[in-house]
Design a protein around this motif. Structure first.
Motif, PDB file in Angstrom:
ATOM      1  N   ILE A 141     -27.853 -16.838  17.939  1.00 49.61           N
ATOM      2  CA  ILE A 141     -26.956 -17.643  18.777  1.00 49.61           C
ATOM      3  C   ILE A 141     -27.535 -17.844  20.165  1.00 49.61           C
ATOM      4  CG2 ILE A 141     -24.663 -17.696  19.846  1.00 49.61           C
ATOM      5  CD1 ILE A 141     -23.640 -16.211  17.345  1.00 49.61           C
ATOM      6  N   GLY A 142     -28.162 -16.806  20.695  1.00 55.63           N
ATOM      7  CA  GLY A 142     -28.849 -16.918  21.970  1.00 55.63           C
ATOM      8  C   GLY A 142     -27.961 -16.676  23.183  1.00 55.63           C
ATOM      9  N   VAL A 143     -28.602 -16.491  24.310  1.00 53.63           N
ATOM     10  CA  VAL A 143     -27.910 -16.252  25.575  1.00 53.63           C
ATOM     11  C   VAL A 143     -27.407 -17.577  26.137  1.00 53.63           C
ATOM     12  CG1 VAL A 143     -28.195 -15.350  27.919  1.00 53.63           C
ATOM     13  CG2 VAL A 143     -29.337 -14.224  26.003  1.00 53.63           C
ATOM     14  N   ALA A 144     -26.254 -17.540  26.755  1.00 59.35           N
ATOM     15  CA  ALA A 144     -25.647 -18.754  27.311  1.00 59.35           C
ATOM     16  C   ALA A 144     -26.492 -19.316  28.444  1.00 59.35           C
ATOM     17  CB  ALA A 144     -24.246 -18.442  27.823  1.00 59.35           C
ATOM     18  N   PRO A 145     -26.511 -20.633  28.606  1.00 59.37           N
ATOM     19  CA  PRO A 145     -27.227 -21.226  29.736  1.00 59.37           C
ATOM     20  C   PRO A 145     -26.725 -20.645  31.053  1.00 59.37           C
ATOM     21  CG  PRO A 145     -26.519 -22.916  28.174  1.00 59.37           C
ATOM     22  CD  PRO A 145     -25.866 -21.637  27.743  1.00 59.37           C
ATOM     23  N   GLY A 146     -27.633 -20.224  31.890  1.00 59.15           N
ATOM     24  CA  GLY A 146     -27.267 -19.654  33.178  1.00 59.15           C
ATOM     25  C   GLY A 146     -27.003 -18.170  33.154  1.00 59.15           C
ATOM     26  N   ALA A 147     -26.882 -17.589  31.972  1.00 60.55           N
ATOM     27  CA  ALA A 147     -26.653 -16.146  31.870  1.00 60.55           C
ATOM     28  C   ALA A 147     -27.987 -15.419  31.821  1.00 60.55           C
ATOM     29  CB  ALA A 147     -25.842 -15.811  30.627  1.00 60.55           C
ATOM     30  N   SER A 148     -28.069 -14.305  32.519  1.00 57.42           N
ATOM     31  CA  SER A 148     -29.318 -13.555  32.564  1.00 57.42           C
ATOM     32  C   SER A 148     -29.317 -12.375  31.610  1.00 57.42           C
ATOM     33  CB  SER A 148     -29.565 -13.050  33.991  1.00 57.42           C
ATOM     34  OG  SER A 148     -28.506 -12.201  34.405  1.00 57.42           O
ATOM     35  N   MET A 149     -28.154 -12.056  31.024  1.00 54.91           N
ATOM     36  CA  MET A 149     -28.078 -10.892  30.155  1.00 54.91           C
ATOM     37  C   MET A 149     -26.822 -10.975  29.289  1.00 54.91           C
ATOM     38  SD  MET A 149     -26.752  -8.039  32.927  1.00 54.91           S
ATOM     39  CE  MET A 149     -26.743  -6.709  31.736  1.00 54.91           C
ATOM     40  N   VAL A 150     -26.810 -10.155  28.248  1.00 53.64           N
ATOM     41  CA  VAL A 150     -25.627  -9.978  27.415  1.00 53.64           C
ATOM     42  C   VAL A 150     -25.046  -8.606  27.732  1.00 53.64           C
ATOM     43  CG1 VAL A 150     -24.744  -9.764  25.055  1.00 53.64           C
ATOM     44  CG2 VAL A 150     -26.512 -11.462  25.592  1.00 53.64           C
ATOM     45  N   VAL A 177     -24.670  -1.948  27.777  1.00 54.65           N
ATOM     46  CA  VAL A 177     -25.743  -1.775  28.772  1.00 54.65           C
ATOM     47  C   VAL A 177     -25.694  -0.344  29.299  1.00 54.65           C
ATOM     48  CG1 VAL A 177     -26.762  -2.626  30.903  1.00 54.65           C
ATOM     49  CG2 VAL A 177     -25.550  -4.211  29.380  1.00 54.65           C
ATOM     50  N   VAL A 178     -26.745   0.419  29.044  1.00 54.46           N
ATOM     51  CA  VAL A 178     -26.727   1.858  29.294  1.00 54.46           C
ATOM     52  C   VAL A 178     -26.742   2.198  30.784  1.00 54.46           C
ATOM     53  CG1 VAL A 178     -27.939   4.043  28.909  1.00 54.46           C
ATOM     54  CG2 VAL A 178     -27.794   2.351  27.069  1.00 54.46           C
ATOM     55  N   ASP A 179     -27.678   1.655  31.501  1.00 52.81           N
ATOM     56  CA  ASP A 179     -27.837   2.027  32.913  1.00 52.81           C
ATOM     57  C   ASP A 179     -28.215   0.795  33.734  1.00 52.81           C
ATOM     58  OD1 ASP A 179     -27.982   3.546  35.207  1.00 52.81           O
ATOM     59  OD2 ASP A 179     -29.990   4.325  34.808  1.00 52.81           O
ATOM     60  N   PRO A 180     -27.267  -0.076  34.017  1.00 54.27           N
ATOM     61  CA  PRO A 180     -27.575  -1.308  34.728  1.00 54.27           C
ATOM     62  C   PRO A 180     -28.042  -1.044  36.158  1.00 54.27           C
ATOM     63  CG  PRO A 180     -25.211  -0.985  34.633  1.00 54.27           C
ATOM     64  CD  PRO A 180     -25.820   0.065  33.752  1.00 54.27           C
ATOM     65  N   GLU A 183     -28.492  -5.527  40.269  1.00 52.19           N
ATOM     66  CA  GLU A 183     -28.399  -6.928  39.872  1.00 52.19           C
ATOM     67  C   GLU A 183     -27.653  -7.070  38.548  1.00 52.19           C
ATOM     68  OE1 GLU A 183     -31.125  -5.422  40.916  1.00 52.19           O
ATOM     69  OE2 GLU A 183     -31.542  -6.460  42.812  1.00 52.19           O
ATOM     70  N   GLU A 184     -27.933  -6.178  37.608  1.00 52.13           N
ATOM     71  CA  GLU A 184     -27.270  -6.241  36.309  1.00 52.13           C
ATOM     72  C   GLU A 184     -25.787  -5.878  36.430  1.00 52.13           C
ATOM     73  OE1 GLU A 184     -31.072  -5.142  33.431  1.00 52.13           O
ATOM     74  OE2 GLU A 184     -29.898  -3.542  34.377  1.00 52.13           O
ATOM     75  N   MET A 185     -25.488  -4.908  37.261  1.00 53.47           N
ATOM     76  CA  MET A 185     -24.084  -4.538  37.466  1.00 53.47           C
ATOM     77  C   MET A 185     -23.305  -5.709  38.067  1.00 53.47           C
ATOM     78  SD  MET A 185     -22.566  -1.183  39.442  1.00 53.47           S
ATOM     79  CE  MET A 185     -20.794  -0.864  39.446  1.00 53.47           C
ATOM     80  N   ALA A 186     -23.943  -6.438  38.973  1.00 52.68           N
ATOM     81  CA  ALA A 186     -23.307  -7.621  39.552  1.00 52.68           C
ATOM     82  C   ALA A 186     -23.062  -8.681  38.490  1.00 52.68           C
ATOM     83  CB  ALA A 186     -24.179  -8.193  40.671  1.00 52.68           C
ATOM     84  N   GLN A 187     -24.027  -8.880  37.597  1.00 53.03           N
ATOM     85  CA  GLN A 187     -23.870  -9.856  36.526  1.00 53.03           C
ATOM     86  C   GLN A 187     -22.749  -9.463  35.569  1.00 53.03           C
ATOM     87  OE1 GLN A 187     -25.293 -12.929  36.105  1.00 53.03           O
ATOM     88  NE2 GLN A 187     -25.990 -12.496  38.196  1.00 53.03           N
TER      89      GLN A 187
END
Length: 335
Positions: A141-150, A177-180, A183-187
């Motif tokens: 299915i893939g990652v959504a446009p504009g999304a940097s992570m699942v 997500v084990v240990d964001p 930047e990942e926590m913000a996403q």
């Protein structure tokens, strides 16, 4: 359960088609029947046809017009989906011969139905592992446009008489997500805010959680939460978000007044973003098992189209709830 009934009603409005990749499991068939009874969504059950029909007979029921059975080995979509899978994965060494075999795997077939536009979302995980479900969703299915992570969240419903505050809340990330990093926590926070508003139609109020409130402790783990909050605020200036906050300062107005009197949340957050999977997973299980909250999830976010995971210990009711969430996600993506 008002928040849950609201979710079920909202899902029913769109009549999305949701694929259940484990159609030979009795819980899945029972859930499909309940989904149709309530008019929540249309259903495609994936599995060997005779085995799926046996499950219906054991329940003294038959599939209605809103339930289809797809046997991947004999499906008229088989060759079409195999070619699609080959095109998606040929850069990884996939051959057409391998793709023809892969499409017979129920969770692969289900994800490909969604990718090809034959369905609006998929749910699996009652039998398959989380790793299989998530990996296939990302690959197909893939990652959504504009999304940097699942990432993932649990929709927590506090609706019992003993709950001091009733309503729907999101705990994120409590399943993936084990240990964001910051930047990942913000996403995760930004994605969770969008998910919450899509599922509840309420305004998101995001708390970035820590063991510290407003600098009450000094540690690299606290600094990560502070930085994540800053990143999220910069990316979405209109989002109501605050951190770093301890849970009580985010949830209890009196505590918020004492510990963080200037917080825009005022102790009334409805989204709780945890600093790591360890804390998030423990928190949702405590809320569920001791607090008596209903926990729907893990719900995936950041995908181009909805694909969600089930606990292997799920009940038919859990599956029905996840179908409703998946249908609501699909509707939100079209808006």
């Amino acid at each position: 359960m008002k928040p849950l009934e609201t979710l079920l009603r909202n899902a029913a409005r769109s009549q999305k088609t949701i694929v259940l990749s484990e159609g030979t499991d009795p819980r899945i068939v029972e859930a499909a029947l309940e989904v149709r009874k309530r008019g929540i969504a249309k259903i495609i059950l994936v599995g060997e046809e005779l085995t799926v029909k046996l499950q219906f007979s054991l329940l003294k029921a038959e599939p209605d017009d809103g339930i289809e059975i797809h046997d991947p080995a004999t499906s008229p979509h088989h060759d079409e989906l195999a070619v699609l899978y080959y095109e998606l994965r040929k850069h990884k060494g996939m051959t057409l011969e391998k793709a023809l075999r892969a499409v017979t795997q129920p969770h692969v077939y289900a994800a490909l139905l969604v990718k090809a536009g034959h369905a609006d979302g998929t749910v699996g995980g009652a039998v398959a592992t989380t790793a299989e479900i998530v990996r296939t969703a990302i690959q197909v299915i893939g990652v959504a446009p504009g999304a940097s992570m699942v990432s993932s969240f649990f929709l927590m419903l506090f609706c019992e008489s003993h709950h001091a505050k009733k309503g729907a809340y999101i705990f994120a990330d409590s399943g993936l997500v084990v240990d964001p990093n910051a930047e990942e926590m913000a996403q995760i926070a930004l994605a969770s805010a969008s998910s919450f508003e899509a599922l509840t139609t309420e305004k998101a109020r995001v708390a970035m959680l820590s063991f510290s409130t407003r600098g009450s402790a000094s540690h690299a783990a606290v600094s990560k939460v502070v930085k994540a909050t800053e990143i999220a605020k910069a990316a979405a200036p209109d989002l109501m978000i605050d951190g770093e906050l301890q849970f009580d300062a985010a949830f209890v107005p009196d505590v918020a007044a004492a510990k963080a009197s200037d917080s825009p949340l005022g102790g009334d957050a409805n989204i709780f973003v945890f600093p790591n999977l360890e804390s998030g997973n423990i928190a949702y299980k405590i809320a569920q098992r001791i607090g008596g909250a209903a926990a729907i999830g893990p719900v995936l976010q950041g995908l181009a189209k909805p694909a969600n995971d089930l606990s292997r210990g799920c009940s038919a009711e859990d599956v029905m709830h996840m179908v409703a969430v998946t249908a609501a996600q699909a509707e939100a993506l079209e808006e």
